[in-house]
Enzyme design. Structure first.
Site, PDB file in Angstrom:
ATOM      1  CG  ASP A  88      -2.011  -1.115   1.023  1.00  0.00           C
ATOM      2  OD1 ASP A  88      -1.728  -2.258   0.630  1.00  0.00           O
ATOM      3  OD2 ASP A  88      -3.070  -0.902   1.845  1.00  0.00           O
ATOM      4  CE  LYS A 127      -5.283   2.013   2.825  1.00  0.00           C
ATOM      5  NZ  LYS A 127      -4.035   1.178   3.179  1.00  0.00           N
ATOM      6  CE  LYS A 160      -6.894  -1.418   2.595  1.00  0.00           C
ATOM      7  NZ  LYS A 160      -5.492  -2.014   2.968  1.00  0.00           N
TER       8      LYS A 160
END
Length: 318
Positions: free
Chosen positions: A155, A218, A254
């Site tokens: 991430d 995300k 996400k």
């Protein structure tokens, strides 16, 4: 995970023309939140679906090998086995989607999962999380180290300065380098939407991140003042849909930060189903970044099975 997004050439002309209709976004977000949610066994089924999409996360300054070990055991068995038995779901392999930790804790998580004979993915935040303000070479090195220690999902955080000053080419180039440093690991790109200023910026950053080869986009690090919100999600998932229509590539989504209740997880699933369709309703293309959400979902499932609410000590971390 989805087939890796190879990315596309940066289309600056397209990026420059983007304008987001704020009122329409807010109205759509209100509609999503105002919908009646499922009850009884249908709710329980959707909550188990939510569990399988959770990136069970610990990103605290006091993380130790032992609390990472507990997190891994909870990820492997997220809902008490007796509750799953009552629902006839004990043999369906219900686990969370992944565990997510800092780079320095990746080796601990990998060792714990290996010892438990689990193939659950380990995700790691990297690239100077959460601010992304360290030198580029340091951020790239952090990605390489996390991958070398066994992380199969990374991430990354974008450099917000580049997004806020409209330096889309420079942002694209940085993300391409992160993509390369990830190797075979899947890359989730955190936009830190609370620091991007406008919906238009969020859409542009989403597009640039996908063009640069992100497998997921995300919302947040969870450390900003504003994290996952439904209006921002609408903007991001519409960008995902537009990118899919242009390239045929499905990029995942996400939301992360501030998602704490079972009810909220149902709203998120509803949003994904309505905006992107059933294909996205799986861990390959949808994740919920959360640390405390699972506890509330397990309480709701306990209530569904027993008709009573559990005390928190009855549903321990692991």
């Amino acid at each position: 995970m989805s087939a890796r997004n190879p990315g596309t050439k940066l289309d600056l002309e397209r990026i420059s023309k983007v304008k987001v209709n704020t009122q329409a976004v807010l109205k759509r977000a209100q509609q999503i939140q105002g919908q009646k949610l499922l009850k009884k066994q249908w709710q329980a089924a959707w909550l188990l679906k939510a569990v399988t999409c959770i990136d069970l996360t610990t990103l605290a300054g006091d993380d130790t090998p032992s609390n990472v070990h507990r997190l891994c055991l909870k990820a492997i068995q997220p809902v008490r086995i007796d509750l799953l038995r009552k629902m006839d779901m004990h043999d369906k392999g219900v686990t969370t989607a992944a565990v997510c930790v800092y780079p320095s804790r990746v080796a601990d998580a990998v060792a714990s999962l290996k010892a438990a004979n689990s193939s659950l993915p380990v995700a790691s935040v990297a690239t100077g999380f959460p601010a992304g303000q360290t030198p580029l070479e340091t951020r790239l090195q952090e990605v390489r180290m996390a991958v070398a220690d066994g992380a199969t999902e990374i991430d990354i955080v974008i450099n917000r300065t580049l997004a806020l000053t409209g330096q889309w080419e420079a942002m694209y180039d940085e993300i391409r380098q992160f993509r390369e440093a990830c190797g075979d690991a899947h890359m989730k790109t955190i936009l830190a939407i609370g620091e991007l200023g406008t919906f238009t910026n969020v859409y542009k950053a989403s597009m640039v991140a996908m063009m640069a080869g992100s497998d997921f986009i995300k919302t947040s690090t969870g450390k900003e003042a504003v994290n996952a919100t439904y209006p921002v999600a609408i903007v991001m998932v519409r960008a995902i849909r537009d990118y899919y229509l242009c390239t045929g590539q499905k990029v995942g989504f996400k939301p992360a930060g501030g998602i704490r209740t079972a009810q909220e997880s149902l709203v998120w699933l509803c949003l994904i189903k309505e905006e992107l369709g059933n294909d996205w309703l799986c861990p390959h293309l949808f994740r919920l970044g959360a640390s405390s959400l699972l506890a509330d979902i397990e309480r709701q499932i306990y209530h569904h099975v027993t008709g009573q609410y559990a005390a928190y000590h009855e549903l321990p971390m692991a």
